[in-house]
Write a protein that holds these residues in place. Structure first.
Motif, PDB file in Angstrom:
ATOM      1  N   ASP A 154       0.914  -1.351  -0.043  1.00  0.00           N
ATOM      2  CA  ASP A 154       0.033   0.084   0.027  1.00  0.00           C
ATOM      3  C   ASP A 154       0.923   1.349  -0.102  1.00  0.00           C
ATOM      4  N   CYS A 155       2.216   1.080  -0.209  1.00  0.00           N
ATOM      5  CA  CYS A 155       2.935   2.231  -0.515  1.00  0.00           C
ATOM      6  C   CYS A 155       3.265   2.530  -2.060  1.00  0.00           C
ATOM      7  N   ALA A 156       3.310   3.767  -2.094  1.00  0.00           N
ATOM      8  CA  ALA A 156       3.624   3.843  -3.744  1.00  0.00           C
ATOM      9  C   ALA A 156       4.976   3.347  -4.247  1.00  0.00           C
ATOM     10  N   GLU A 157       6.016   3.436  -3.257  1.00  0.00           N
ATOM     11  CA  GLU A 157       7.259   2.903  -3.812  1.00  0.00           C
ATOM     12  C   GLU A 157       7.560   1.498  -3.693  1.00  0.00           C
ATOM     13  N   ALA A 158       6.397   0.789  -2.946  1.00  0.00           N
ATOM     14  CA  ALA A 158       6.687  -0.737  -2.838  1.00  0.00           C
ATOM     15  C   ALA A 158       6.694  -1.345  -4.051  1.00  0.00           C
ATOM     16  N   ARG A 159       7.740  -2.549  -3.949  1.00  0.00           N
ATOM     17  CA  ARG A 159       7.910  -3.096  -5.375  1.00  0.00           C
ATOM     18  C   ARG A 159       7.170  -4.544  -5.261  1.00  0.00           C
ATOM     19  N   ILE A 160       6.278  -4.681  -5.891  1.00  0.00           N
ATOM     20  CA  ILE A 160       5.382  -6.077  -6.212  1.00  0.00           C
ATOM     21  C   ILE A 160       6.535  -6.993  -6.838  1.00  0.00           C
ATOM     22  N   LEU A 161       6.944  -8.083  -6.196  1.00  0.00           N
ATOM     23  CA  LEU A 161       7.864  -9.022  -6.748  1.00  0.00           C
ATOM     24  C   LEU A 161       7.122 -10.527  -6.908  1.00  0.00           C
ATOM     25  N   LEU A 162       6.900 -10.913  -8.104  1.00  0.00           N
ATOM     26  CA  LEU A 162       6.234 -12.154  -7.972  1.00  0.00           C
ATOM     27  C   LEU A 162       7.168 -13.396  -8.021  1.00  0.00           C
ATOM     28  N   ALA A 163       6.562 -14.322  -7.083  1.00  0.00           N
ATOM     29  CA  ALA A 163       7.460 -15.548  -6.897  1.00  0.00           C
ATOM     30  C   ALA A 163       7.252 -16.521  -7.945  1.00  0.00           C
TER      31      ALA A 163
END
Length: 192
Positions: free
Chosen positions: A163-172
Protein backbone atom coordinates in the motif's frame (compact mmCIF):
# COMPACT_ATOMS: atom_id res chain seq x y z
CA UNK A 1 -46.89 -14.39 -9.51
CA UNK A 2 -44.72 -17.43 -10.03
CA UNK A 3 -40.94 -17.15 -9.56
CA UNK A 4 -38.95 -17.73 -12.71
CA UNK A 5 -37.25 -21.11 -12.76
CA UNK A 6 -33.50 -21.07 -13.03
CA UNK A 7 -32.26 -22.87 -16.12
CA UNK A 8 -29.13 -25.01 -15.92
CA UNK A 9 -26.94 -25.46 -18.99
CA UNK A 10 -24.55 -28.24 -19.89
CA UNK A 11 -20.99 -27.17 -20.74
CA UNK A 12 -21.73 -27.85 -24.42
CA UNK A 13 -24.89 -25.70 -24.34
CA UNK A 14 -23.01 -22.85 -22.66
CA UNK A 15 -20.12 -23.00 -25.13
CA UNK A 16 -22.48 -23.11 -28.12
CA UNK A 17 -24.16 -19.90 -26.91
CA UNK A 18 -20.93 -18.21 -25.81
CA UNK A 19 -19.11 -18.68 -29.11
CA UNK A 20 -21.83 -16.78 -31.00
CA UNK A 21 -22.54 -14.17 -28.30
CA UNK A 22 -21.36 -10.56 -28.57
CA UNK A 23 -21.22 -10.37 -24.76
CA UNK A 24 -19.13 -12.50 -22.41
CA UNK A 25 -20.69 -14.78 -19.81
CA UNK A 26 -19.38 -17.00 -17.05
CA UNK A 27 -20.91 -20.40 -16.47
CA UNK A 28 -20.94 -21.41 -12.82
CA UNK A 29 -22.26 -24.92 -12.11
CA UNK A 30 -24.53 -24.71 -15.14
CA UNK A 31 -25.83 -21.19 -14.48
CA UNK A 32 -24.93 -18.59 -17.12
CA UNK A 33 -24.05 -15.20 -15.65
CA UNK A 34 -23.41 -12.10 -17.80
CA UNK A 35 -20.12 -10.33 -17.15
CA UNK A 36 -20.21 -6.60 -16.58
CA UNK A 37 -17.86 -4.13 -18.21
CA UNK A 38 -15.15 -2.42 -16.21
CA UNK A 39 -14.48 1.24 -15.52
CA UNK A 40 -11.81 3.08 -17.51
CA UNK A 41 -9.54 2.85 -14.43
CA UNK A 42 -10.11 -0.89 -14.22
CA UNK A 43 -9.25 -1.35 -17.90
CA UNK A 44 -6.20 0.93 -17.64
CA UNK A 45 -4.74 -1.15 -14.78
CA UNK A 46 -5.30 -4.34 -16.83
CA UNK A 47 -3.49 -2.70 -19.78
CA UNK A 48 -0.57 -1.52 -17.64
CA UNK A 49 -0.08 -4.96 -16.06
CA UNK A 50 -0.42 -6.75 -19.38
CA UNK A 51 2.15 -4.47 -21.06
CA UNK A 52 4.62 -4.76 -18.17
CA UNK A 53 4.32 -8.55 -18.13
CA UNK A 54 4.89 -8.72 -21.91
CA UNK A 55 8.09 -6.70 -21.65
CA UNK A 56 9.36 -8.63 -18.62
CA UNK A 57 8.60 -12.10 -20.00
CA UNK A 58 9.64 -11.51 -23.61
CA UNK A 59 11.46 -14.52 -25.04
CA UNK A 60 10.42 -16.82 -22.19
CA UNK A 61 8.05 -19.77 -22.33
CA UNK A 62 4.93 -17.94 -21.09
CA UNK A 63 1.80 -16.61 -22.74
CA UNK A 64 -0.03 -13.61 -21.27
CA UNK A 65 -3.76 -13.12 -21.71
CA UNK A 66 -5.98 -10.19 -20.76
CA UNK A 67 -9.76 -10.20 -20.38
CA UNK A 68 -11.02 -12.20 -23.36
CA UNK A 69 -9.41 -15.61 -22.78
CA UNK A 70 -11.78 -18.22 -21.37
CA UNK A 71 -10.63 -20.51 -18.56
CA UNK A 72 -12.21 -23.87 -17.61
CA UNK A 73 -11.95 -25.02 -14.00
CA UNK A 74 -13.27 -28.60 -14.04
CA UNK A 75 -13.31 -29.17 -10.26
CA UNK A 76 -15.74 -26.25 -9.90
CA UNK A 77 -17.58 -26.69 -13.22
CA UNK A 78 -16.67 -23.06 -13.93
CA UNK A 79 -16.03 -21.23 -17.18
CA UNK A 80 -14.69 -17.74 -16.56
CA UNK A 81 -12.69 -14.89 -18.03
CA UNK A 82 -9.86 -13.34 -16.05
CA UNK A 83 -8.43 -9.84 -16.09
CA UNK A 84 -4.87 -11.10 -16.61
CA UNK A 85 -3.38 -14.57 -16.57
CA UNK A 86 0.07 -15.92 -17.29
CA UNK A 87 0.14 -19.43 -18.69
CA UNK A 88 3.27 -21.57 -19.15
CA UNK A 89 3.81 -22.98 -22.62
CA UNK A 90 2.73 -25.30 -23.99
CA UNK A 91 -0.85 -24.13 -23.48
CA UNK A 92 -3.17 -26.78 -22.11
CA UNK A 93 -6.62 -26.53 -23.64
CA UNK A 94 -9.87 -28.05 -22.49
CA UNK A 95 -10.32 -31.39 -24.21
CA UNK A 96 -12.07 -30.88 -27.52
CA UNK A 97 -11.76 -27.07 -27.43
CA UNK A 98 -9.20 -24.78 -29.05
CA UNK A 99 -10.50 -21.61 -27.33
CA UNK A 100 -10.49 -22.55 -23.63
CA UNK A 101 -7.41 -22.92 -21.42
CA UNK A 102 -6.93 -24.92 -18.20
CA UNK A 103 -3.38 -24.21 -16.98
CA UNK A 104 -2.84 -20.66 -15.65
CA UNK A 105 0.17 -20.10 -13.42
CA UNK A 106 -0.55 -16.52 -12.32
CA UNK A 107 -3.92 -14.77 -12.19
CA UNK A 108 -4.57 -11.09 -11.51
CA UNK A 109 -7.97 -9.55 -10.85
CA UNK A 110 -8.74 -5.84 -10.59
CA UNK A 111 -11.19 -5.32 -7.75
CA UNK A 112 -14.41 -3.40 -8.14
CA UNK A 113 -16.86 -2.57 -5.39
CA UNK A 114 -19.32 -5.17 -6.72
CA UNK A 115 -16.85 -8.05 -7.25
CA UNK A 116 -14.17 -7.69 -4.56
CA UNK A 117 -15.74 -10.17 -2.12
CA UNK A 118 -16.39 -12.69 -4.89
CA UNK A 119 -12.79 -12.35 -6.20
CA UNK A 120 -11.32 -12.81 -2.71
CA UNK A 121 -13.51 -15.73 -1.74
CA UNK A 122 -15.28 -17.85 -4.37
CA UNK A 123 -12.88 -17.12 -7.24
CA UNK A 124 -9.79 -17.77 -5.12
CA UNK A 125 -11.30 -21.04 -3.87
CA UNK A 126 -11.96 -22.12 -7.45
CA UNK A 127 -8.52 -21.06 -8.73
CA UNK A 128 -6.79 -23.04 -5.97
CA UNK A 129 -8.18 -26.27 -7.46
CA UNK A 130 -6.05 -25.70 -10.59
CA UNK A 131 -2.82 -27.74 -10.23
CA UNK A 132 -0.67 -25.21 -12.14
CA UNK A 133 -1.95 -22.14 -10.27
CA UNK A 134 0.84 -20.54 -8.19
CA UNK A 135 0.08 -16.86 -7.67
CA UNK A 136 -2.87 -14.48 -7.28
CA UNK A 137 -2.87 -10.68 -7.39
CA UNK A 138 -5.86 -8.63 -6.28
CA UNK A 139 -5.41 -5.04 -7.44
CA UNK A 140 -7.55 -2.27 -5.99
CA UNK A 141 -8.62 0.20 -8.66
CA UNK A 142 -9.61 2.93 -6.18
CA UNK A 143 -6.54 3.13 -3.92
CA UNK A 144 -2.87 2.17 -3.97
CA UNK A 145 -3.37 -1.35 -2.67
CA UNK A 146 -2.46 -4.85 -3.90
CA UNK A 147 -2.89 -8.21 -2.20
CA UNK A 148 -0.60 -11.03 -3.31
CA UNK A 149 -1.02 -14.73 -2.57
CA UNK A 150 1.89 -17.03 -3.47
CA UNK A 151 1.74 -20.81 -3.18
CA UNK A 152 4.57 -22.36 -1.17
CA UNK A 153 3.35 -25.97 -1.34
CA UNK A 154 0.11 -27.88 -1.91
CA UNK A 155 -1.62 -26.45 1.16
CA UNK A 156 0.16 -23.19 1.98
CA UNK A 157 -0.13 -19.70 0.61
CA UNK A 158 1.91 -16.66 1.66
CA UNK A 159 0.00 -13.38 1.83
CA UNK A 160 1.76 -10.06 1.08
CA UNK A 161 0.08 -6.68 1.07
CA UNK A 162 1.29 -3.51 -0.68
CA UNK A 163 0.00 0.00 0.00
CA UNK A 164 3.03 2.27 -0.37
CA UNK A 165 3.58 3.95 -3.77
CA UNK A 166 7.28 2.93 -3.82
CA UNK A 167 6.61 -0.68 -2.81
CA UNK A 168 7.88 -3.20 -5.35
CA UNK A 169 5.58 -6.09 -6.14
CA UNK A 170 7.81 -9.09 -6.79
CA UNK A 171 6.14 -12.22 -8.10
CA UNK A 172 7.35 -15.59 -6.86
CA UNK A 173 6.04 -17.71 -9.74
CA UNK A 174 7.56 -15.77 -12.66
CA UNK A 175 10.41 -13.29 -13.10
CA UNK A 176 8.42 -10.07 -12.75
CA UNK A 177 8.56 -6.95 -10.62
CA UNK A 178 6.61 -3.67 -10.72
CA UNK A 179 6.33 -0.63 -8.49
CA UNK A 180 2.86 -0.14 -7.02
CA UNK A 181 2.80 3.46 -8.28
CA UNK A 182 3.63 2.27 -11.81
CA UNK A 183 0.74 -0.18 -11.75
CA UNK A 184 -1.60 2.74 -11.02
CA UNK A 185 0.14 5.27 -13.30
CA UNK A 186 -2.31 7.89 -14.58
CA UNK A 187 -5.18 6.43 -12.55
CA UNK A 188 -7.30 8.90 -10.60
CA UNK A 189 -7.53 7.35 -7.16
CA UNK A 190 -10.10 8.05 -4.46
CA UNK A 191 -8.82 10.73 -2.13
CA UNK A 192 -6.54 12.30 -4.77
Amino acid sequence: MQAEEKRFYTPDEYLEQEVSSELRHECINGVIVPMTGGTPEHNEIVSILNAALRVSLKGQLYSIFASDQRLWIPDRQLYTYLEVMVVPRPLVRQTGRNDTLTNPMMIAEVLSKSTKSYDRDENFLAYRTIPTFQEYLLIDQYTLHVEQYSRTDSFRWVFTEYDCAEARILLASIPFEIRLADLHEGIELEGD
